[in-house]
Design a protein around this motif. Structure first.
Motif, PDB file in Angstrom:
ATOM      1  N   ASN A 159      20.869  43.478  12.299  1.00 17.20           N
ATOM      2  CA  ASN A 159      21.254  44.848  11.953  1.00 17.20           C
ATOM      3  C   ASN A 159      22.363  44.905  10.910  1.00 17.20           C
ATOM      4  OD1 ASN A 159      19.409  45.885  13.766  1.00 17.20           O
ATOM      5  ND2 ASN A 159      20.897  46.083  15.433  1.00 17.20           N
ATOM      6  N   GLY A 160      22.852  43.746  10.504  1.00 17.05           N
ATOM      7  CA  GLY A 160      23.919  43.737   9.507  1.00 17.05           C
ATOM      8  C   GLY A 160      25.298  43.998  10.070  1.00 17.05           C
ATOM      9  N   SER A 161      25.427  43.954  11.411  1.00 16.34           N
ATOM     10  CA  SER A 161      26.745  44.153  12.035  1.00 16.34           C
ATOM     11  C   SER A 161      27.448  42.806  12.106  1.00 16.34           C
ATOM     12  CB  SER A 161      26.579  44.773  13.432  1.00 16.34           C
ATOM     13  OG  SER A 161      25.905  46.001  13.367  1.00 16.34           O
ATOM     14  N   PHE A 162      27.971  42.393  10.953  1.00 18.78           N
ATOM     15  CA  PHE A 162      28.486  41.040  10.857  1.00 18.78           C
ATOM     16  C   PHE A 162      29.763  40.854  11.663  1.00 18.78           C
ATOM     17  CE2 PHE A 162      26.294  41.261   6.543  1.00 18.78           C
ATOM     18  CZ  PHE A 162      25.144  40.698   7.053  1.00 18.78           C
ATOM     19  N   TYR A 163      30.592  41.870  11.731  1.00 18.39           N
ATOM     20  CA  TYR A 163      31.828  41.720  12.488  1.00 18.39           C
ATOM     21  C   TYR A 163      31.531  41.494  13.962  1.00 18.39           C
ATOM     22  CZ  TYR A 163      36.206  42.889  14.804  1.00 18.39           C
ATOM     23  OH  TYR A 163      37.309  42.856  15.604  1.00 18.39           O
ATOM     24  N   MET A 164      30.606  42.269  14.510  1.00 15.55           N
ATOM     25  CA  MET A 164      30.246  42.095  15.913  1.00 15.55           C
ATOM     26  C   MET A 164      29.580  40.735  16.139  1.00 15.55           C
ATOM     27  SD  MET A 164      31.460  44.704  17.279  1.00 15.55           S
ATOM     28  CE  MET A 164      30.846  44.304  18.918  1.00 15.55           C
ATOM     29  N   ALA A 165      28.812  40.289  15.163  1.00 14.96           N
ATOM     30  CA  ALA A 165      28.199  38.965  15.287  1.00 14.96           C
ATOM     31  C   ALA A 165      29.276  37.876  15.322  1.00 14.96           C
ATOM     32  CB  ALA A 165      27.234  38.726  14.128  1.00 14.96           C
ATOM     33  N   LEU A 166      30.305  38.036  14.472  1.00 11.13           N
ATOM     34  CA  LEU A 166      31.391  37.056  14.474  1.00 11.13           C
ATOM     35  C   LEU A 166      32.174  37.080  15.775  1.00 11.13           C
ATOM     36  CD1 LEU A 166      32.717  37.402  10.813  1.00 11.13           C
ATOM     37  CD2 LEU A 166      31.506  35.457  11.808  1.00 11.13           C
ATOM     38  N   LYS A 167      32.360  38.257  16.341  1.00  9.19           N
ATOM     39  CA  LYS A 167      33.042  38.341  17.630  1.00  9.19           C
ATOM     40  C   LYS A 167      32.233  37.629  18.708  1.00  9.19           C
ATOM     41  CE  LYS A 167      36.386  40.077  18.171  1.00  9.19           C
ATOM     42  NZ  LYS A 167      37.741  39.513  18.011  1.00  9.19           N
ATOM     43  N   CYS A 168      30.902  37.763  18.647  1.00  4.23           N
ATOM     44  CA  CYS A 168      30.050  37.039  19.593  1.00  4.23           C
ATOM     45  C   CYS A 168      30.197  35.527  19.402  1.00  4.23           C
ATOM     46  CB  CYS A 168      28.588  37.454  19.415  1.00  4.23           C
ATOM     47  SG  CYS A 168      28.223  39.140  19.961  1.00  4.23           S
ATOM     48  N   LEU A 169      30.235  35.077  18.157  1.00  3.13           N
ATOM     49  CA  LEU A 169      30.399  33.649  17.909  1.00  3.13           C
ATOM     50  C   LEU A 169      31.743  33.146  18.419  1.00  3.13           C
ATOM     51  CD1 LEU A 169      28.925  33.273  14.297  1.00  3.13           C
ATOM     52  CD2 LEU A 169      27.808  32.794  16.477  1.00  3.13           C
ATOM     53  N   ASP A 170      32.802  33.941  18.204  1.00  3.67           N
ATOM     54  CA  ASP A 170      34.110  33.548  18.722  1.00  3.67           C
ATOM     55  C   ASP A 170      34.093  33.441  20.242  1.00  3.67           C
ATOM     56  OD1 ASP A 170      35.111  33.468  16.179  1.00  3.67           O
ATOM     57  OD2 ASP A 170      35.975  35.488  16.239  1.00  3.67           O
ATOM     58  N   SER A 171      33.429  34.398  20.884  1.00  2.00           N
ATOM     59  CA  SER A 171      33.330  34.360  22.346  1.00  2.00           C
ATOM     60  C   SER A 171      32.552  33.135  22.814  1.00  2.00           C
ATOM     61  CB  SER A 171      32.667  35.647  22.844  1.00  2.00           C
ATOM     62  OG  SER A 171      32.555  35.649  24.243  1.00  2.00           O
ATOM     63  N   ILE A 172      31.484  32.802  22.100  1.00  3.61           N
ATOM     64  CA  ILE A 172      30.694  31.620  22.465  1.00  3.61           C
ATOM     65  C   ILE A 172      31.546  30.363  22.343  1.00  3.61           C
ATOM     66  CG2 ILE A 172      28.768  30.171  21.727  1.00  3.61           C
ATOM     67  CD1 ILE A 172      27.275  32.746  20.989  1.00  3.61           C
ATOM     68  N   GLU A 173      32.292  30.271  21.231  1.00  4.38           N
ATOM     69  CA  GLU A 173      33.122  29.084  21.019  1.00  4.38           C
ATOM     70  C   GLU A 173      34.232  28.970  22.057  1.00  4.38           C
ATOM     71  OE1 GLU A 173      33.244  27.528  16.465  1.00  4.38           O
ATOM     72  OE2 GLU A 173      34.441  29.291  16.946  1.00  4.38           O
ATOM     73  N   ASN A 174      34.905  30.069  22.336  1.00  5.08           N
ATOM     74  CA  ASN A 174      36.074  30.020  23.210  1.00  5.08           C
ATOM     75  C   ASN A 174      35.706  29.936  24.691  1.00  5.08           C
ATOM     76  OD1 ASN A 174      37.713  30.256  20.937  1.00  5.08           O
ATOM     77  ND2 ASN A 174      37.694  32.495  21.024  1.00  5.08           N
ATOM     78  N   ASP A 175      34.615  30.589  25.088  1.00 10.40           N
ATOM     79  CA  ASP A 175      34.323  30.741  26.517  1.00 10.40           C
ATOM     80  C   ASP A 175      33.160  29.895  27.015  1.00 10.40           C
ATOM     81  OD1 ASP A 175      36.330  32.635  26.471  1.00 10.40           O
ATOM     82  OD2 ASP A 175      34.950  34.316  26.191  1.00 10.40           O
ATOM     83  N   PHE A 176      32.295  29.428  26.113  1.00  9.53           N
ATOM     84  CA  PHE A 176      31.064  28.803  26.600  1.00  9.53           C
ATOM     85  C   PHE A 176      30.791  27.416  26.026  1.00  9.53           C
ATOM     86  CE2 PHE A 176      30.383  33.370  27.082  1.00  9.53           C
ATOM     87  CZ  PHE A 176      29.949  33.445  28.397  1.00  9.53           C
ATOM     88  N   GLN A 177      31.214  27.177  24.804  1.00  9.08           N
ATOM     89  CA  GLN A 177      30.767  25.952  24.146  1.00  9.08           C
ATOM     90  C   GLN A 177      31.206  24.700  24.910  1.00  9.08           C
ATOM     91  OE1 GLN A 177      31.385  25.899  19.965  1.00  9.08           O
ATOM     92  NE2 GLN A 177      30.861  23.752  19.714  1.00  9.08           N
ATOM     93  N   ASP A 178      32.464  24.641  25.324  1.00  5.71           N
ATOM     94  CA  ASP A 178      32.949  23.455  26.041  1.00  5.71           C
ATOM     95  C   ASP A 178      32.461  23.422  27.492  1.00  5.71           C
ATOM     96  OD1 ASP A 178      34.250  22.654  23.779  1.00  5.71           O
ATOM     97  OD2 ASP A 178      36.140  23.619  24.326  1.00  5.71           O
ATOM     98  N   LYS A 179      32.098  24.579  28.028  1.00  7.54           N
ATOM     99  CA  LYS A 179      31.675  24.642  29.434  1.00  7.54           C
ATOM    100  C   LYS A 179      30.162  24.521  29.606  1.00  7.54           C
ATOM    101  CE  LYS A 179      35.501  27.794  30.425  1.00  7.54           C
ATOM    102  NZ  LYS A 179      35.879  29.124  30.920  1.00  7.54           N
ATOM    103  N   THR A 180      29.445  24.484  28.525  1.00 12.11           N
ATOM    104  CA  THR A 180      27.983  24.443  28.622  1.00 12.11           C
ATOM    105  C   THR A 180      27.530  23.124  29.235  1.00 12.11           C
ATOM    106  OG1 THR A 180      27.780  25.835  26.669  1.00 12.11           O
ATOM    107  CG2 THR A 180      25.845  24.602  27.310  1.00 12.11           C
ATOM    108  N   PRO A 181      26.765  23.175  30.363  1.00 18.66           N
ATOM    109  CA  PRO A 181      26.331  21.922  31.005  1.00 18.66           C
ATOM    110  C   PRO A 181      25.231  21.206  30.233  1.00 18.66           C
ATOM    111  CG  PRO A 181      25.415  23.810  32.167  1.00 18.66           C
ATOM    112  CD  PRO A 181      26.325  24.368  31.128  1.00 18.66           C
ATOM    113  N   SER A 182      24.529  21.957  29.378  1.00 16.77           N
ATOM    114  CA  SER A 182      23.404  21.368  28.660  1.00 16.77           C
ATOM    115  C   SER A 182      23.889  20.751  27.359  1.00 16.77           C
ATOM    116  CB  SER A 182      22.342  22.436  28.387  1.00 16.77           C
ATOM    117  OG  SER A 182      21.336  21.935  27.540  1.00 16.77           O
ATOM    118  N   THR A 183      23.699  19.478  27.213  1.00 17.57           N
ATOM    119  CA  THR A 183      24.090  18.817  25.971  1.00 17.57           C
ATOM    120  C   THR A 183      23.239  19.281  24.803  1.00 17.57           C
ATOM    121  OG1 THR A 183      22.607  16.982  26.539  1.00 17.57           O
ATOM    122  CG2 THR A 183      24.935  16.777  27.186  1.00 17.57           C
TER     123      THR A 183
END
Length: 774
Positions: A159-183
């Motif tokens: 949809n071209g909502s790049f700011y919201m997409a970046l916020k989602c990426l930040d959330s993924i990096e900060n909250d999920f990337q290190d905790k993801t059990p799947s390599t």
């Protein structure tokens, strides 16, 4: 092992000097055994001396000596020992009973705890399974949330909502990337997140590039609109000045008739582009699509990406390149045709930059904008210098000057320094007038060459109005019958038209150019008119002498000064400028305390400022203007001051006033009258009195308000002598605002018992009578 029981230390017994050595050794051995000492030395000594039997004998002797002691101790403790044995036997019986009880309890415990232990084992196994299931559910839940964020990021990207997409990426990096059990997921995130950020940066950079292309067209249209609004505003001001002059002329012709006019109110045109607090669409203007949203969006996205400084530099460099390209003047198109587009483009550029400076959140600094403006001013000055040096037509130079002056007015509203542009215009003023004079000479030569030196025939009234009335060269106020044969040839109105055009073009060039020493120019023009008027007298007599016509005969057909209209226009323009300046000081009248307890002794602030300005002006004008011209201008200005004060008392700003305030105004008038008296050495006594008479309405009004018998205003003789300049309707309105001390707020407390003064009663009666008259 040495016993831990403490042993009694036995000292060796003392022996007499006559005892034998054997006895001594026996005592020493007994003492060592009692003390627990080492017997090694005694054994070695016995074998060394070859008498071990003696040692054995001594040991047996010691043993026999201790047996008796043992026996005594046993006898002492035998009864206790017997009791202890009995207790031990009883304790042994109790222990056997306890052992039997414990065995029974253990058997019962074993029978009961067996099923419980089996259940416990089952519970532990189930708990382990539950923990494994919980861990699996948490992992699944984490993966589900991660997938939802990924899906949401993809949705925002699509949809071209790049700011919201970046916020989602930040959330993924900060909250999920290190905790993801799947390599597998972790590797996917590590590779895709940088790619998505790069994609967003490319997309937003493309949008910003499109905006850079679009803003150039918008800037040009914006500049044209802003300069057009400045032109319209200038025209409205000119129309208002014409109406004001007409109203003032009408007021001078009839002091008794009030002239009322509605003031035209226009919206502030100081800025374009919408409200500053309109959210994300800073600068969105409906007329031109002046939309800064793509810029601010790109800036915001780069801030989110941590690339703020790089974007600032990128923006500044691109805008600087755009401005540099705007400076290019096409050699294929004459500058007269392209100058409006050239200046409008630059004006629009800096209007946009002003809005970005104020609403961009630090995207560009004030210093950077000033540097760009200095570069632009330098280039515009160079272009103007080059183009003005090539122009040989006054009208062309005037057209460009007018547009540059509008550019100056437009950009000055945004706080840009425009002095350098005004200096360029000021520098080429003389060249313009040389070209203008050259054109006038050519036109006059052509008019003289085309003249047949025959009396001019006018068949229609409009011809008479165009050739005679417009220059006020008629011999009578009565319109003649047509066809009308004028006493002059066609050269006379043609030359008048040329001279009037010269004056208008000259004033037009000197107008709206940052004042361009306009007071000096206007004063000089007015002085020139007076000199030309005297020169016309010489020309008239000189022409009569050369023609052999007696002066007394020539005087009969003499006409008025042909430049009367130009002279009056110059004086009116100078007077209007001075009144505009005085109006700025007169705004200080708002600071007057109209209910003061003490009258002003040294004059109010506004009048002191006006006097300082007028005294400075007169000191310069005396060296340039003829006395009569200066007298007429000052008389007009003083009359304007009088009208302003009366209008203030008459208007809604002053709700009420007391006698002390009127006494303060009386002091102000005296200061103005003293200023007029001080000019007596420069003017005649009659002229000085005429200056004072310019304040006649205000003087008579204050005299009436301070009079002990205001009812004398109703006496026609006294009124004609002392109050002939007053309009009774103004007197009623202003007198109703006068407050007696007994009319003060809370007067019943502060002045209990104070009666209304006879003056106030007389004034109230006067107001009532005047109301009845109306």
């Amino acid at each position: 092992m040495q016993s831990m029981r403490s042993r009694r230390k036995v000292a060796p017994g003392s022996v007499e000097s006559g005892d034998s050595g054997e006895k001594q050794e026996q005592l020493l051995l007994s003492s060592a055994i009692c003390n627990g000492d080492d017997l090694g030395p005694f054994v070695r000594k016995a074998f060394a001396s070859g008498r071990p039997e003696t040692l054995v004998h001594h040991l047996r002797h010691f043993s026999r000596s201790k047996e008796s002691e043992i026996e005594e101790v046993c006898k002492a403790h035998y009864q206790d020992f017997i009791l202890a044995v009995d207790d031990l036997r009883s304790l042994l019986s109790d222990v056997d009973s306890l052992k039997s009880s414990l065995y029974d309890s253990n058997s019962r415990l074993q029978s009961v705890s067996g099923p419980l232990l089996s259940s416990l084992d089952s519970f532990v196994e189930a708990q382990n399974i539950s923990n494994n299931v919980d861990s699996a559910l948490q992992s699944v839940s984490l993966c589900i949330k991660l997938m939802e964020l990924c899906s949401r990021a993809n949705h925002h990207l699509s949809n071209g909502s790049f700011y919201m997409a970046l916020k989602c990426l930040d959330s993924i990096e900060n909250d999920f990337q290190d905790k993801t059990p799947s390599t597998t997921l972790k590797r996917m995130l590590e590779s895709k997140i940088p790619e998505i950020r790069s994609h967003i940066e490319r997309k937003i950079s493309k949008e910003f590039g499109d905006w850079l292309v679009e803003i150039r067209v918008v800037s040009r249209n914006l500049g044209q609109l802003a300069i057009g609004q400045a032109s319209a505003s200038r025209q409205r001001e000119e129309d208002l000045r014409i109406k004001q002059r007409q109203a003032e002329e009408q007021s001078r012709l009839s002091l008794r008739d009030c002239v009322y006019a509605l003031e035209e109110d226009y919206d502030d045109e100081g800025g374009l582009g919408g409200d500053e607090n309109d959210g994300y669409n800073y600068g969105n203007n409906g007329l031109l699509g002046f939309d800064l949203t793509p810029l601010y969006r790109a800036y915001h996205i780069h801030q989110t990406l941590g690339l703020e400084d790089r974007f600032k530099q990128y923006y500044f460099e691109n805008r600087k390149l755009q401005l540099t390209s705007d400076f290019q003047v096409s050699s294929m198109t004459p500058f007269l045709e392209s100058h409006q587009t050239f200046f409008a483009q630059i004006a629009g550029f800096f209007i946009v930059e002003d809005r970005i400076l104020r609403t961009g959140g630090g995207l560009i600094s004030k210093m950077e904008v000033e540097n760009l403006w200095e570069t632009a001013v330098s280039k515009m000055c160079a272009v103007l210098e080059d183009q003005f040096s090539r122009m040989q037509t006054a009208n062309h130079l005037l057209l460009i000057k007018d547009y540059v002056s509008l550019l100056v007015v437009t950009l000055r509203r945004y706080g840009y320094a425009v002095g350098a542009l005004l200096d360029v215009l000021r520098k080429h003023r003389d060249k313009y007038h040389e070209l203008l004079l050259s054109d006038c000479r050519m036109q006059i030569a052509e008019a003289l060459a085309a003249d047949k030196f025959e009396q001019m025939l006018m068949k229609k009234e409009y011809e008479y109005s165009m050739n005679v009335l417009s220059f006020q060269i008629q011999t009578s106020d009565i319109i003649p019958a047509f066809p009308y044969v004028a006493p002059f040839s066609s050269t006379a109105p043609d030359c008048c038209r040329i001279v009037r055009s010269f004056i208008e073009d000259s004033v037009s060039f000197m107008s709206y150019g940052g004042h361009l020493d306009f007071y000096d120019v206007a004063m000089q023009v007015a002085a020139n008119m007076a000199v030309l008027e005297r020169a016309c007298d010489f020309f008239f007599r000189h022409a009569a002498q050369l023609s052999g016509i007696p002066l007394r005969m020539a005087e009969r057909g003499r006409r008025q000064f042909p430049l009367n209209k130009a002279r009056d226009a110059a004086e009116e323009m100078l007077s209007g400028m001075l009144k505009t300046k005085v109006d700025g000081f007169m705004t200080l009248i708002e600071n007057v305390n109209w209910m003061t307890d003490e009258p002003s002794q040294g004059g109010n602030e506004y009048v002191n400022e006006v006097l300082i300005y007028l005294e400075t002006l007169v000191s310069t004008a005396q060296q340039i203007l003829p006395p009569q011209v200066l007298k007429r201008v000052l008389q007009d200005v003083l009359s304007h001051i009088s009208e302003k004060i009366v209008d203030t008392l008459l208007g809604d700003f002053v709700k009420r006033f007391n006698v002390n305030a009127i006494i303060g105004i009386d002091v102000d008038i005296r200061l103005l009258e003293s200023f007029a008296d001080n000019l007596a050495p420069f003017f005649s006594e009659g002229d000085a009195n005429q200056l004072k008479n310019a304040l006649v309405e205000l003087r008579q009004l204050i005299n009436l308000l301070l009079s002990s018998h205001p009812e004398n205003f109703l006496n026609l003789v006294i009124r004609e002598r002392n109050y002939n300049a007053l309009d009774y309707r103004k007197v009623v309105t202003i007198s109703e605002k006068l407050r007696d001390p007994s009319d003060r707020l809370f007067g019943t407390f502060g002045s209990r018992g104070v009666k209304q003064s006879s003056k106030k009663k007389s004034l109230d009666a006067l107001i009532k009578r005047l109301r009845d008259m109306s």
